[in-house]
Design a protein around this motif. Structure first.
Motif, PDB file in Angstrom:
ATOM      1  N   THR A  75       6.578  -1.907  -5.191  1.00  0.00           N
ATOM      2  CA  THR A  75       6.477  -2.107  -3.748  1.00  0.00           C
ATOM      3  C   THR A  75       5.691  -3.370  -3.427  1.00  0.00           C
ATOM      4  O   THR A  75       6.077  -4.164  -2.564  1.00  0.00           O
ATOM      5  N   LEU A  76       4.571  -3.582  -4.131  1.00  0.00           N
ATOM      6  CA  LEU A  76       3.763  -4.784  -3.934  1.00  0.00           C
ATOM      7  C   LEU A  76       4.557  -6.049  -4.250  1.00  0.00           C
ATOM      8  O   LEU A  76       4.473  -7.047  -3.529  1.00  0.00           O
ATOM      9  N   ALA A  77       5.329  -5.996  -5.333  1.00  0.00           N
ATOM     10  CA  ALA A  77       6.137  -7.160  -5.719  1.00  0.00           C
ATOM     11  C   ALA A  77       7.150  -7.489  -4.634  1.00  0.00           C
ATOM     12  O   ALA A  77       7.368  -8.661  -4.285  1.00  0.00           O
ATOM     13  N   ASN A  78       7.786  -6.457  -4.077  1.00  0.00           N
ATOM     14  CA  ASN A  78       8.774  -6.675  -3.011  1.00  0.00           C
ATOM     15  C   ASN A  78       8.115  -7.237  -1.760  1.00  0.00           C
ATOM     16  O   ASN A  78       8.660  -8.135  -1.106  1.00  0.00           O
ATOM     17  N   GLU A  79       6.933  -6.713  -1.418  1.00  0.00           N
ATOM     18  CA  GLU A  79       6.230  -7.204  -0.231  1.00  0.00           C
ATOM     19  C   GLU A  79       5.768  -8.645  -0.425  1.00  0.00           C
ATOM     20  O   GLU A  79       5.830  -9.460   0.497  1.00  0.00           O
TER      21      GLU A  79
ATOM     22  N   VAL B 120       3.067   6.788  -9.930  1.00  0.00           N
ATOM     23  CA  VAL B 120       2.545   6.056  -8.780  1.00  0.00           C
ATOM     24  C   VAL B 120       2.359   4.575  -9.090  1.00  0.00           C
ATOM     25  O   VAL B 120       2.753   3.712  -8.311  1.00  0.00           O
ATOM     26  N   GLY B 121       1.730   4.292 -10.255  1.00  0.00           N
ATOM     27  CA  GLY B 121       1.451   2.899 -10.605  1.00  0.00           C
ATOM     28  C   GLY B 121       2.690   2.034 -10.595  1.00  0.00           C
ATOM     29  O   GLY B 121       2.701   0.958  -9.990  1.00  0.00           O
ATOM     30  N   HIS B 122       3.756   2.506 -11.244  1.00  0.00           N
ATOM     31  CA  HIS B 122       4.992   1.722 -11.313  1.00  0.00           C
ATOM     32  C   HIS B 122       5.613   1.537  -9.937  1.00  0.00           C
ATOM     33  O   HIS B 122       6.030   0.442  -9.563  1.00  0.00           O
ATOM     34  N   PHE B 123       5.657   2.616  -9.166  1.00  0.00           N
ATOM     35  CA  PHE B 123       6.275   2.535  -7.842  1.00  0.00           C
ATOM     36  C   PHE B 123       5.504   1.593  -6.920  1.00  0.00           C
ATOM     37  O   PHE B 123       6.094   0.739  -6.244  1.00  0.00           O
ATOM     38  N   LEU B 124       4.174   1.735  -6.890  1.00  0.00           N
ATOM     39  CA  LEU B 124       3.381   0.898  -5.999  1.00  0.00           C
ATOM     40  C   LEU B 124       3.392  -0.564  -6.445  1.00  0.00           C
ATOM     41  O   LEU B 124       3.375  -1.472  -5.610  1.00  0.00           O
TER      42      LEU B 124
ATOM     43  N   TYR C 272       4.913   4.020   2.274  1.00  0.00           N
ATOM     44  CA  TYR C 272       3.481   4.112   1.996  1.00  0.00           C
ATOM     45  C   TYR C 272       2.856   2.793   2.427  1.00  0.00           C
ATOM     46  O   TYR C 272       3.458   1.725   2.247  1.00  0.00           O
ATOM     47  N   PHE C 273       1.646   2.844   2.980  1.00  0.00           N
ATOM     48  CA  PHE C 273       0.972   1.586   3.336  1.00  0.00           C
ATOM     49  C   PHE C 273      -0.543   1.768   3.206  1.00  0.00           C
ATOM     50  O   PHE C 273      -1.055   2.877   3.166  1.00  0.00           O
ATOM     51  N   GLY C 274      -1.232   0.630   3.117  1.00  0.00           N
ATOM     52  CA  GLY C 274      -2.687   0.636   2.999  1.00  0.00           C
ATOM     53  C   GLY C 274      -3.197   0.699   1.575  1.00  0.00           C
ATOM     54  O   GLY C 274      -4.397   0.555   1.336  1.00  0.00           O
ATOM     55  N   PHE C 275      -2.312   0.886   0.603  1.00  0.00           N
ATOM     56  CA  PHE C 275      -2.755   1.044  -0.793  1.00  0.00           C
ATOM     57  C   PHE C 275      -3.149  -0.277  -1.433  1.00  0.00           C
ATOM     58  O   PHE C 275      -3.977  -0.310  -2.345  1.00  0.00           O
ATOM     59  N   ARG C 276      -2.584  -1.373  -0.965  1.00  0.00           N
ATOM     60  CA  ARG C 276      -2.895  -2.670  -1.565  1.00  0.00           C
ATOM     61  C   ARG C 276      -4.387  -2.966  -1.438  1.00  0.00           C
ATOM     62  O   ARG C 276      -5.046  -3.372  -2.394  1.00  0.00           O
TER      63      ARG C 276
END
Length: 200
Positions: free
Chosen positions: A117-121, A110-114, A68-72
């Motif tokens: 993902t943000l933390a990893n990025e 969604v909240g937890h997964f994203l 997934y991308f663009g959500f940040r």
């Protein structure tokens, strides 16, 4: 490839549309645009580029199948800080929430997964930033070649793209790569047909 707690088709309070057969070079969104949606990669390869005031592009991140991308930017209610474009022919799912708060409320996984993902990025970005401050061009080019060719072997990386990811000039990436190859220290090199400086 990561196992997701949800697929786009399971999401509620949003509109989905499939973007079929996007050719290499197709712009998904441009730096400075207002974010209205985010995306899921069904297949293909997407590059995230930051364009400097000088016009020079810097390849910051790569997304492939099941990413997934663009959500940040969307959830931060900002403008896109980068340009996303297709590197390998892709099919994407365009995800446009009706309302951000309702979307998160009705898609609890969604909240937890994203967030994860943000933390990893962010961790990856900080790691690259720290290394960029101390590493010489040689180390940055070696790291970039290894990461790109090992993580995304299906794509024929150009010297220009390696230089953009390493944060150096194309000529520097070419010179270092050739030196490493001459000394037998480099097995994974850009595809022979991709040694030009031409743009993506």
């Amino acid at each position: 490839m990561e196992n997701h707690p949800f697929s786009p088709q399971q999401l509620k309070h949003c509109h989905l549309s499939v973007l079929h057969t996007l050719e290499k070079g197709t712009l998904i969104y441009s730096q400075g645009e207002i974010a209205k949606a985010f995306y899921f990669v069904q297949h293909g390869l997407i590059g995230l580029y930051h364009i400097l005031e000088s016009g020079k592009e810097s390849l910051l991140r790569i997304y492939h199948t099941n990413d997934y991308f663009g959500f940040r930017t969307l959830f931060g209610e900002n403008r896109y800080h980068c340009t996303a474009k297709v590197l390998v022919e892709a099919t994407l799912i365009h995800i446009q929430p009706d309302n951000i708060q309702q979307f998160v409320q009705h898609n609890p996984d969604v909240g937890h997964f994203l967030l994860k993902t943000l933390a990893n990025e962010l961790q990856d970005a900080e790691h690259r930033l720290a290394k960029a401050a101390y590493n010489k061009s040689l180390d940055k080019v070696i790291d970039s070649i290894y990461f790109l060719t090992e993580t995304y072997p299906e794509y024929c990386w150009t010297y220009r793209e390696i230089a953009e990811y390493a944060g150096c000039e194309t000529e520097t990436a070419i010179r270092i790569s050739k030196e490493l190859k001459r000394n037998g220290l480099l097995k994974n090199t850009p595809h022979p047909s991709k040694l030009q400086k031409s743009s993506v």
